[in-house]
Design a protein around this motif. Structure first.
Motif, PDB file in Angstrom:
ATOM      1  N   LEU A  37       0.817  -1.211   0.000  1.00  0.00           N
ATOM      2  CA  LEU A  37       0.000   0.000   0.000  1.00  0.00           C
ATOM      3  C   LEU A  37       0.852   1.262   0.000  1.00  0.00           C
ATOM      4  O   LEU A  37       0.469   2.271  -0.596  1.00  0.00           O
ATOM      5  CB  LEU A  37      -0.967  -0.006   1.178  1.00  0.00           C
ATOM      6  N   SER A  38       2.017   1.215   0.630  1.00  0.00           N
ATOM      7  CA  SER A  38       2.913   2.375   0.619  1.00  0.00           C
ATOM      8  C   SER A  38       3.447   2.646  -0.782  1.00  0.00           C
ATOM      9  O   SER A  38       3.674   3.802  -1.154  1.00  0.00           O
ATOM     10  CB  SER A  38       4.077   2.167   1.586  1.00  0.00           C
ATOM     11  N   LEU A  55       1.759   1.651  -3.565  1.00  0.00           N
ATOM     12  CA  LEU A  55       0.590   1.873  -4.423  1.00  0.00           C
ATOM     13  C   LEU A  55      -0.043   3.249  -4.220  1.00  0.00           C
ATOM     14  O   LEU A  55      -0.487   3.879  -5.179  1.00  0.00           O
ATOM     15  CB  LEU A  55      -0.461   0.786  -4.144  1.00  0.00           C
ATOM     16  N   CYS A  56      -0.089   3.710  -2.985  1.00  0.00           N
ATOM     17  CA  CYS A  56      -0.841   4.916  -2.620  1.00  0.00           C
ATOM     18  C   CYS A  56       0.083   6.044  -2.191  1.00  0.00           C
ATOM     19  O   CYS A  56       1.191   5.802  -1.699  1.00  0.00           O
ATOM     20  CB  CYS A  56      -1.787   4.612  -1.456  1.00  0.00           C
ATOM     21  N   THR A  57      -0.416   7.244  -2.323  1.00  0.00           N
ATOM     22  CA  THR A  57       0.290   8.387  -1.763  1.00  0.00           C
ATOM     23  C   THR A  57       0.056   8.393  -0.255  1.00  0.00           C
ATOM     24  O   THR A  57      -0.905   7.776   0.237  1.00  0.00           O
ATOM     25  CB  THR A  57      -0.227   9.709  -2.345  1.00  0.00           C
ATOM     26  N   GLU A  63      -3.470   9.422   0.410  1.00  0.00           N
ATOM     27  CA  GLU A  63      -4.460   8.378   0.146  1.00  0.00           C
ATOM     28  C   GLU A  63      -4.501   7.366   1.289  1.00  0.00           C
ATOM     29  O   GLU A  63      -5.582   6.955   1.714  1.00  0.00           O
ATOM     30  CB  GLU A  63      -4.148   7.668  -1.176  1.00  0.00           C
ATOM     31  N   LEU A  64      -3.330   6.986   1.789  1.00  0.00           N
ATOM     32  CA  LEU A  64      -3.290   6.053   2.921  1.00  0.00           C
ATOM     33  C   LEU A  64      -3.944   6.653   4.154  1.00  0.00           C
ATOM     34  O   LEU A  64      -4.681   5.957   4.870  1.00  0.00           O
ATOM     35  CB  LEU A  64      -1.851   5.658   3.235  1.00  0.00           C
ATOM     36  N   PHE A  97      -7.698   6.439   3.667  1.00  0.00           N
ATOM     37  CA  PHE A  97      -8.199   5.078   3.895  1.00  0.00           C
ATOM     38  C   PHE A  97      -8.274   4.778   5.385  1.00  0.00           C
ATOM     39  O   PHE A  97      -9.270   4.246   5.880  1.00  0.00           O
ATOM     40  CB  PHE A  97      -7.294   4.036   3.231  1.00  0.00           C
TER      41      PHE A  97
END
Length: 98
Positions: A31-32, A34-36, A39-40, A43
């Protein structure tokens, strides 16, 4: 409007990638990448709101303050918990309680 087939295939590939993760560490690494960071945080904020709503002992205003979320986010998550057909939040909340 018809969905783009390549978009559907990409979504399925992403879901398969998520399902392949075996630990919190693997999930965090994926996730780190994949996402900014924003964004994290979003979520995590929505998930905290869902958990607080499920507990049922706070007002929307209290939840927004505790989760550092906007009232709009609290209402949106509450609507997903109550009215939306996907019931993804409910599925995970119930599984984690078991």
């Amino acid at each position: 409007m018809e969905r783009n087939m390549s978009t559907d295939a990409a979504k399925i590939a992403l879901l398969d990638a998520l399902l392949s993760l075996r630990s919190r560490e693997e999930a965090e690494a994926f996730l780190s990448d994949l996402c900014t960071p924003a964004e994290l945080r979003a979520f995590a904020e929505r998930w905290q709101v869902a958990r607080l709503l499920d507990a049922g002992d706070r007002t929307y205003r209290e939840i927004a303050a505790e989760a550092s979320a906007s009232p709009t986010t609290v209402v949106r998550v509450a609507r997903s918990l109550k009215d939306m057909p996907h019931q993804g939040y409910r599925l995970v909340l119930d599984r984690l309680k078991a």
